[in-house]
Design a protein around this motif. Structure first.
Motif, PDB file in Angstrom:
ATOM      1  N   UNK A  19      63.924  60.095  27.398  1.00  0.00           N
ATOM      2  CA  UNK A  19      63.861  60.539  28.995  1.00  0.00           C
ATOM      3  C   UNK A  19      62.500  60.187  29.488  1.00  0.00           C
ATOM      4  N   UNK A  20      61.715  59.604  28.986  1.00  0.00           N
ATOM      5  CA  UNK A  20      60.513  58.996  29.681  1.00  0.00           C
ATOM      6  C   UNK A  20      59.163  59.747  29.340  1.00  0.00           C
ATOM      7  N   UNK A  21      59.159  60.669  28.245  1.00  0.00           N
ATOM      8  CA  UNK A  21      57.951  61.211  27.589  1.00  0.00           C
ATOM      9  C   UNK A  21      57.445  60.608  26.520  1.00  0.00           C
ATOM     10  N   UNK A  22      56.364  59.980  26.566  1.00  0.00           N
ATOM     11  CA  UNK A  22      55.811  59.121  25.112  1.00  0.00           C
ATOM     12  C   UNK A  22      55.492  59.828  24.034  1.00  0.00           C
ATOM     13  N   UNK A  23      55.638  59.396  22.863  1.00  0.00           N
ATOM     14  CA  UNK A  23      55.198  60.080  21.925  1.00  0.00           C
ATOM     15  C   UNK A  23      53.656  60.476  21.894  1.00  0.00           C
ATOM     16  N   UNK A  24      52.823  59.805  22.695  1.00  0.00           N
ATOM     17  CA  UNK A  24      51.217  60.137  22.921  1.00  0.00           C
ATOM     18  C   UNK A  24      51.485  61.411  23.876  1.00  0.00           C
ATOM     19  N   UNK A  25      52.008  61.601  24.611  1.00  0.00           N
ATOM     20  CA  UNK A  25      52.414  62.828  25.659  1.00  0.00           C
ATOM     21  C   UNK A  25      52.812  63.838  24.686  1.00  0.00           C
ATOM     22  N   UNK A  26      53.719  63.872  23.829  1.00  0.00           N
ATOM     23  CA  UNK A  26      53.969  64.888  23.054  1.00  0.00           C
ATOM     24  C   UNK A  26      53.219  65.177  22.014  1.00  0.00           C
ATOM     25  N   UNK A  27      52.349  64.246  21.605  1.00  0.00           N
ATOM     26  CA  UNK A  27      51.179  64.640  20.704  1.00  0.00           C
ATOM     27  C   UNK A  27      50.175  65.354  21.630  1.00  0.00           C
ATOM     28  N   UNK A  28      49.753  64.918  22.793  1.00  0.00           N
ATOM     29  CA  UNK A  28      48.794  65.682  23.680  1.00  0.00           C
ATOM     30  C   UNK A  28      49.367  67.141  23.669  1.00  0.00           C
ATOM     31  N   UNK A  29      50.654  67.333  24.203  1.00  0.00           N
ATOM     32  CA  UNK A  29      51.207  68.336  24.485  1.00  0.00           C
ATOM     33  C   UNK A  29      51.142  69.460  23.229  1.00  0.00           C
ATOM     34  N   UNK A  30      51.366  68.877  22.126  1.00  0.00           N
ATOM     35  CA  UNK A  30      51.414  70.102  20.937  1.00  0.00           C
ATOM     36  C   UNK A  30      50.110  70.157  20.507  1.00  0.00           C
ATOM     37  N   UNK A  31      49.023  69.355  20.380  1.00  0.00           N
ATOM     38  CA  UNK A  31      47.694  69.912  20.191  1.00  0.00           C
ATOM     39  C   UNK A  31      47.336  70.759  20.854  1.00  0.00           C
ATOM     40  N   UNK A  32      47.387  70.549  22.291  1.00  0.00           N
ATOM     41  CA  UNK A  32      46.893  71.604  23.432  1.00  0.00           C
ATOM     42  C   UNK A  32      47.684  72.833  23.220  1.00  0.00           C
ATOM     43  N   UNK A  33      49.032  72.914  22.975  1.00  0.00           N
ATOM     44  CA  UNK A  33      49.757  74.165  22.959  1.00  0.00           C
ATOM     45  C   UNK A  33      49.179  74.777  21.692  1.00  0.00           C
ATOM     46  N   UNK A  34      48.862  74.206  20.440  1.00  0.00           N
ATOM     47  CA  UNK A  34      48.558  74.848  19.068  1.00  0.00           C
ATOM     48  C   UNK A  34      47.179  75.400  19.768  1.00  0.00           C
TER      49      UNK A  34
END
Length: 523
Positions: A19-34
């Motif tokens: 859908x246009x979200x990179x794996x790096x973006x998912x990792x950034x989102x994950x780390x920041x959300x944690x």
């Protein structure tokens, strides 16, 4: 709260990338959300000392991003690498840019540096292994996790948090590695994992927090498993208008009870009333009326004819059926017994009951069904079944071991085969729908492992059916309300010595709490 397998989680991440979200973006989102979730656990977070254990792969990358975010939030951060990281890894670069100097396990002979940090740290974040682990935990990761467990015994005030899941916990089966830590909090990424609600894994995750990692809405529409939560139940609870009368809230007939099991019928009737039914009627053997009349002063009574040996007479089913047309729901089975005359009564009752009467079957009604080969082909109408594991084994022909090995999938498959909503009772009760949906209770309360608590659940579900809910909604709302009532009792008296009647007054309190958004969760 959606509930996923590791395969489903990988698929959702793939869809997000497409859908246009990179794996790096998912990792950034994950780390920041944690990191955000961790900060929210403390009244004052700046100045806290945090140790982040980093393993290989994406879980370690998420941990590195979380470490950077925790540093930005004011924590004193130590990062401990249990395997090498690529110097060009963006998450690793973020840590270096934040003036965090990771400690490499290769430079820490005997874990002397790790031990010193553990002696002083306020929290440990386990970011060693995630959902992709397919082998036993060995070597340095196993030794480091063992050291954390050892220090935690010495310093119980040290908080241990799992990133996504405790390392070594199988996200699909709930199996755990010998090195797996029982954490204080599990901050899981995007979705809860099935293994969190299967044993022994359920004993290792403790409080579960779900971190939003930015997977777009709608990508999970085909995920049919969920954890029942307060917001879902609030959305389906029956509305109670101010100008209502007792007929507004449905009529329940409870067909239950025998000389040996007086309490089962009593509990089912009382819980149906406490869950909001406008009228509850007990259909029971005539000779028991004086006992039930003394115990159930709000309940009306239908006296069923008996034989001279005090068993249900052949015409008892016709008597019950003639009255059932005026009822919205029926609960059949609690404490009826298994005498041949009773089994015949149940078969005749179920074969004649109208489709307009919603139905929940428990206990001896289930035992009677199981005596007929391919019983679901004979009894082919909609109903809610509420078996415990032993009753499910008799209904399905599976062994108890086969059921316990994969409760969610077993429940899903049998609900589809039988064409019934199935409530497989136990720690983290599972509700299966014929259309493939499953809903899992967030609660595992040993206090509910006592006689009569299942009869209370039967009454609650029957009451919700009578008030207009469909079978799946009544079952999952009933399971949640029952669990909340159990948690309230556990909070008052503990989980030893809890008895089924303790739950009764807590049923309306649980419903009130849900409606008032008190978030008195049973998680």
């Amino acid at each position: 709260m959606k509930l996923v397998t590791s395969t489903e989680m990988n698929l959702l991440e793939k869809r997000a990338v497409e859908s246009g979200i990179s794996l790096a973006d998912l990792m950034r989102n994950a780390g920041q959300a944690v990191a955000t979730e961790i900060c929210g656990l403390f009244d004052s977070f700046p100045g806290k000392k945090a140790l982040v254990l980093i393993g290989p792969g994406n879980n370690g990358g998420d941990g590195l991003v979380a470490a950077r975010s925790l540093k930005d939030a004011g924590a004193i951060i130590s990062v401990y690498l249990l395997s090498p990281r690529d110097p060009e890894d963006f998450a690793y670069k973020q840590v270096l840019e934040a003036d965090i100097n990771p400690i490499d396990v290769q430079s820490d002979a005997g874990f002397s540096k790790l031990r010193k940090i553990l002696d002083e740290t306020d929290l440990v974040l386990d970011a060693v292994f995630g959902t992709g682990l397919s082998r036993p935990v060995t070597g340095a990761p196993a030794a480091a996790l063992a050291l954390v467990a050892e220090v935690r015994e010495e310093r119980p005030e040290m908080i241990v948090i799992a990133l996504d899941l405790p390392s070594g916990l199988n996200p699909d089966t709930g199996e755990v590695d010998d090195s797996t830590l029982a954490v204080d909090y599990t901050i899981t990424l995007g979705y809860a994992k099935r293994g969190f609600f299967l044993f022994p894994g359920a004993d290792y995750t403790r409080q579960i927090l779900v971190a939003n990692i930015g997977i777009p809405e709608g990508l999970d529409d085909d995920i049919l498993s969920e954890v029942i939560d307060e917001h879902d139940v609030l959305a389906i609870l029956p509305i109670r208008p101010s100008d209502a009368h007792k007929g507004s809230f449905g009529k329940v007939m409870v067909v239950a009870g025998s000389a040996e099991f007086i309490g089962a019928a009593t509990l089912a009737c009382q819980s149906a009333a406490r869950a909001g039914a406008g009228l509850v009627t007990l259909a029971a053997r005539r000779s028991l009326h004086h006992i039930f009349a003394a115990k159930l002063i709000e309940t009306t009574h239908l006296l069923l004819p008996e034989t001279m040996h005090n068993e249900l007479a052949p015409e008892a089913a016709e008597v019950a059926l003639s009255k059932l047309t005026k009822y919205d729901a029926a609960a059949v089975g609690p404490g009826l017994g298994q005498a041949p005359e009773t089994v015949e009564f149940i078969h005749r009752l179920l074969s004649g009951i109208s489709e307009n009467t919603k139905l929940v079957l428990d206990a001896d009604a289930l035992n009677a069904l199981s005596l007929t080969p391919d019983w679901w082909k004979v009894f082919d109408r909609r109903a809610v079944l509420t078996p415990h594991t032993g009753e499910f084994a008799r209904l399905s022909g599976l062994s108890i071991g086969e059921i316990l090995a994969n409760r969610m999938e077993v429940c899903r498959k049998k609900a589809a085969l039988w064409g019934k909503v199935v409530v497989l009772k136990g720690a983290h009760t599972v509700v299966g729908s014929p259309d493939g949906r499953i809903a899992v209770s967030p609660s595992a309360n040993p206090g509910l492992a006592s006689g009569g608590t299942g009869d209370v659940l039967t009454g609650i579900i029957a009451s919700l059916l009578a008030q207009g809910l469909d079978e799946f909604d009544a079952a999952r709302a009933g399971v949640y309300i029952h669990a909340m009532a159990g948690e309230a009792v556990r909070g008052n008296i503990g989980d030893a010595g809890m008895i089924a009647s303790d739950l009764l007054i807590q049923i309306p309190r649980a419903i009130k709490s849900i409606k008032e958004h008190d978030h008195a969760s049973c998680h």
